[in-house]
Structures are given as structure tokens and as C-alpha cells.
Design a protein around this motif. Sequence first.
Motif, short mmCIF file in Angstrom:
data_model
loop_
_atom_site.label_atom_id
_atom_site.label_comp_id
_atom_site.label_asym_id
_atom_site.label_seq_id
_atom_site.Cartn_x
_atom_site.Cartn_y
_atom_site.Cartn_z
N LEU A 78 1.72 8.03 -7.32
CA LEU A 78 1.20 9.37 -7.63
C LEU A 78 2.33 10.38 -7.75
O LEU A 78 2.32 11.24 -8.63
CB LEU A 78 0.24 9.81 -6.53
CG LEU A 78 -1.24 9.59 -6.76
CD1 LEU A 78 -2.04 10.31 -5.68
CD2 LEU A 78 -1.69 10.10 -8.12
N PHE A 133 -6.32 -1.45 -9.23
CA PHE A 133 -5.04 -2.18 -9.14
C PHE A 133 -5.18 -3.39 -8.23
O PHE A 133 -5.52 -3.25 -7.07
CB PHE A 133 -3.96 -1.28 -8.55
CG PHE A 133 -3.33 -0.34 -9.52
CD1 PHE A 133 -3.31 -0.60 -10.88
CD2 PHE A 133 -2.72 0.81 -9.06
CE1 PHE A 133 -2.70 0.27 -11.76
CE2 PHE A 133 -2.12 1.70 -9.95
CZ PHE A 133 -2.11 1.42 -11.30
N ILE A 180 -6.20 3.64 -9.58
CA ILE A 180 -5.73 2.97 -8.35
C ILE A 180 -6.72 1.96 -7.76
O ILE A 180 -6.32 0.84 -7.43
CB ILE A 180 -5.27 4.03 -7.31
CG1 ILE A 180 -3.90 4.58 -7.76
CG2 ILE A 180 -5.17 3.43 -5.91
CD1 ILE A 180 -3.40 5.78 -6.98
N PRO A 181 -8.02 2.30 -7.67
CA PRO A 181 -8.93 1.29 -7.08
C PRO A 181 -8.99 -0.01 -7.89
O PRO A 181 -9.38 -1.05 -7.36
CB PRO A 181 -10.29 2.01 -7.11
CG PRO A 181 -9.96 3.46 -7.10
CD PRO A 181 -8.70 3.57 -7.92
N CYS A 232 -5.64 8.51 -10.09
CA CYS A 232 -6.55 8.24 -8.97
C CYS A 232 -7.70 7.33 -9.40
O CYS A 232 -8.19 6.51 -8.62
CB CYS A 232 -7.11 9.54 -8.39
SG CYS A 232 -5.91 10.38 -7.34
N ASP A 265 -5.68 12.99 -11.58
CA ASP A 265 -7.06 12.51 -11.50
C ASP A 265 -7.22 11.17 -12.20
O ASP A 265 -7.93 10.28 -11.73
CB ASP A 265 -8.03 13.55 -12.09
CG ASP A 265 -8.12 14.80 -11.23
OD1 ASP A 265 -7.61 14.78 -10.09
OD2 ASP A 265 -8.69 15.81 -11.69
N ILE A 308 1.54 3.12 -3.27
CA ILE A 308 0.52 3.90 -3.98
C ILE A 308 0.78 5.41 -3.94
O ILE A 308 0.76 6.06 -4.99
CB ILE A 308 -0.90 3.50 -3.50
CG1 ILE A 308 -1.15 2.03 -3.91
CG2 ILE A 308 -1.96 4.41 -4.09
CD1 ILE A 308 -2.47 1.44 -3.45
N PRO A 309 1.05 6.00 -2.74
CA PRO A 309 1.41 7.43 -2.78
C PRO A 309 2.61 7.68 -3.69
O PRO A 309 2.69 8.72 -4.35
CB PRO A 309 1.75 7.75 -1.32
CG PRO A 309 1.05 6.71 -0.51
CD PRO A 309 1.01 5.47 -1.36
N LEU A 328 0.84 -1.21 0.00
CA LEU A 328 0.00 0.00 0.00
C LEU A 328 0.87 1.25 0.00
O LEU A 328 0.51 2.28 -0.57
CB LEU A 328 -0.94 -0.01 1.21
CG LEU A 328 -2.06 -1.06 1.12
CD1 LEU A 328 -2.78 -1.18 2.46
CD2 LEU A 328 -3.05 -0.69 0.03
#
Lengths: 283, 283
Positions: A12, A43, A40-41, A37, A34, A8-9, A5
Motif C-alpha cells: 500500500l 492475493f 489484497i484479499p 485494497c 481503494d 501487505i502494508p 503478511l
Amino acid sequence: MKTYLDCIPCFLKQALEAGKMAGADEKLQKEIIDNVCALIPQFPLNSTPPEMALKIHRLIKRLTSNNDPYLKIKRESQKKALAMYPYLKEKVKKGKDSLSIALKIATIGNIIDFAINDAETVGNGLESIDQQEFGIFAYEKFKAALHTAKKILYLGDNAGETVFDRVLIEEIFPGRKIYYGVRGAPIINDALEEDAKEAGIGNYAEIISNGSDAPGTLLNFCSGEFRNVFFDADMIISKGQGNFESLSNKGYPVFFLFKVKCLPVAKQIHGKIGHLVLMAERN
Amino acid sequence: MKTYLDCIPCFLKQALEAGKMAGADEKLQKEIIDNVCALIPQFPLNSTPPEMALKIHRLIKRLTSNNDPYLKIKRESQKKALAMYPYLKEKVKKGKDSLSIALKIATIGNIIDFAINDAETVGNGLESIDQQEFGIFAYEKFKAALHTAKKILYLGDNAGETVFDRVLIEEIFPGRKIYYGVRGAPIINDALEEDAKEAGIGNYAEIISNGSDAPGTLLNFCSGEFRNVFFDADMIISKGQGNFESLSNKGYPVFFLFKVKCLPVAKQIHGKIGHLVLMAERN
């Protein structure tokens, strides 16, 4: 390696950096963020980080209409690294154990990674070769594998780093067939055929494209020709985190050579950020 | 201060940290990330970072059913800071210019910020008071404003940091009415009334809640009582980046006191990460 996890940042952050590199204005940079973003859900966390990074960088290339945002950085890295070549060779010549020093030089070259490090960090890192030591150093295993290896695949990582790889390849090529694998298309600042050639690697190894634009070695995205070389090699020397994230824990005859640059990889190998690493995949 | 695009990866990093602090398992942490990713495209970039952080942290509190994820950290910070109090007072006593040293101590206390720094960074920072200097130091303006101020509002930032604030407040309270503003509800590790009381600030200042759960001072979210104190003050001493991001460039009689912890704020003030800052809002 699965995706943490904590990656993930960082995805970005990398996306924003790549957008800037590609010349995107602030509005387009926001559009990139955007869009990432929205990705990401979707992945799956059991994918490797390079699989996710591949999707993100393809998106950025499409949105910015720039297929090679890091081209200028790559040219600069190559130029700076080439200027360092005589100094690096001198280091090897003066050392007691030239193979060990060449391994260290190749690993320190891995600091040239603009996905994570800025120019200042790279410069400082390259200037402190003598102060840096391996945190994990499977040297005896490496020498044993090298002793019997006839075909070696050396997986390159970044442009500029190629020159540091050359130093190690010069130490190990006599009596062996070496392949130097590069990415098949621009991705971040990863080395392409032209970079390996410019570094002079062609004198000691056969340069081979992996046929893929992933920031690592995702075998299912590589060409059949590359996969044949991969599976036919007695020994694989893998540079950088991207290749490690792609290939670790799969039982291939790989030695991973990299500098630990982030917490997820540090956790994975029970090491620390900043460590130089020579790890054997097989025990 | 507007929100920079560079703030967005940091929001995600903070959200993940807060989720972990709140005891979320990996599945819930991913849910938090996905929810924050859904929020980001709706963020207007002309909002301040604390406005965005407020929305994110409310979301995390709701998803984790934990209204105060940083409670344990706050308790520990307060305990450690209180143990340092005699040492800090000794520093002030021994110094040539006690006000200047108290300002430095209060600013160094701002390193206690678990939104950005880990425990090791905080520990190292606090141990190196003598090595740290102000990068921006509007000391003459500060002394001039202090000379005429009768009512001062001191805006606190984090728990633990309260003890460092006390050291400065002890230097400036004689002959003045001091209000010490704290957040109205738990947000990250920001100081609440109980933290200010425990730090002993109540002996020198009137502790006042701002009535809001934002990680900064968003006046439109604050109570009327707090706003009255704010607008009635001759001088405002604002601690930390969150208060700076909320209140800068608005013409209030504020002195900002903080340690620069991220690139967007460094850009905004033309400073560097790591700088100690005492800035006057008004020229």
C-alpha cells in the motif's frame, strides 16, 4: 520467496508513492488505495512479492495513464551514479582485493531503490562505502563458481545501480560471455535497456531484455529468448531484493547480491535490515 | 487533524501488529487484513486518524476475541518505567530549571508507543534524555498559562508513559487541581485507570476515565463527566500524537506535548520525525 503478511502494508505504501510519482492528485491517490485494497484479499500468499507488485503497478499505470512514473527519478539516479563512476573505479584500483571491493560496490549500489528508500537514505548510503561490510559473504563459493563459468547472466535491478554493476562486470568479463538482463518495460525505477547502455555496460556485456514488466525476474512472464539465456548460463548473478524474491529456493545456479531493506527478506535469510549480502543459492 | 493518505498503510501495519499481539495465527491475521482493506474505502478522509483506528481496533478485538491485546506489553512498560522513576527524579533535581526538565522527561516518555515503535527504539530513546532537545518549545506560553491556571486537565497517553507524566505532574500540582485523563477501555497500549494509579499519579491528581476506547480524545465518544472536566479546565496538557490528532485546530486551551513519530504529523506541525514538541493550540 512467499509473500509475508508484513509485505501487505508495504504494498500500500509503495502504491501510494507510485501514485504520487505518477502525478495523481489526492482524489486519484485515494482511488488507487481503494483499488489496491480491493485486490489484497485476492492475493494468494504463496505467490512471490513481485507477482503482487506487478498487479499493483499495472493498476497504477492504468489509473494514472502514466506508464513510467519513475522516469525522472531514473534519469537523476543515472546521472548521479555516472558522476560517481571515477570515484568507484579508484576505490577498486586502490584496494587489495579488487573483486571483493567491486562486489561490495555493486551491492551498495542496490541502495538505489525508490520502492523502499528515499533520496536522503540513498545519498547517505552511497557515501559510506568504507563503513559498510557484508553480513553474509559467500565469497569463496563465488570465486569457485566464477573460476569455471564461461557464460554468466547478470540480472540488473535499478537505474543508477547499473553504474555500480558496471564496476563489477569490468572485473569479471575477461574471458567470459556476460549477459546483462534488464526489465522489458518500465516498472518502478528498475533499469531498462537504455539505462544499461547509458551506464556503459554494453562495452563488457550483451544487454538483454527479460521481456517483462515485473519488479523482479518472474520466469513465466519473461520472453523465451531471455529464458534460454537464463537456463543456458553457468552462473547467474542476481541483484536486488526483487530478483531474490522471484528466484530464491528454486535451485538455480544463482548468487544473490543485495542490501537487506525489509523485515520479510531479513527473516527469510536469517539476516538483518541493512546487511550487505552475497548468498549462494546452491550449497 | 484530518487523516492523510500516508496514514492508511500505517493503519494496516498497526492492524497486523495488533492481530499478532492478540495471538492471531497467520490465517486470522490475513482475515484481519482483508477486513481492514474492506473498511478503508469507506473511511472519510476528513475524519481524524483516531476515529479510523478506533474502528480498526474494535474489529480486531472482535475477530480475535481478545479485548486487550497489549495487556502484557502494558504491564512490562509500567514495570520498566517505574524502575526508572528514581533516575528521572534525580534528573529533575539536578537540573537548573526543573520545570523545563520535567517537560522534557514527560515528552520523552511519549516514545513508549507500541502502535508505532518497537521495544528497541523505545529503550534507545529513553536512554538518551540528555541528547534530545525540543524542536518546538512554547515554553514561555506554557509558563504563562500555568501561572494563572487553577484547574488543569492532563490527558495521558500510554501505559509506562504514566510514570514520566507523574514527574511533570509533581512539578505543577502545588496550588492547583489536576485531573489526569485516561482511556475508558483497553485500546492499544494506552493508559487506563489502573496504570495511572500504579504510577502513583493518584497522590497528585484526580484520575478520571474519558469513558471511551478510542486511541485519542474524541469528545463525542467521551462521557459527559469527562467532557465537563474538559470544558471546565483552565489549561489542558495533552500527551501524545493520538490526543493531538483528536484535538488540534479546535481552539481549546491545549498544550500538546509529544514526540513526532510519523510523517503526517510532522507535516501538520511543520516539524520533523523525532522532534520533541511542546505546542500551544492558541496563539
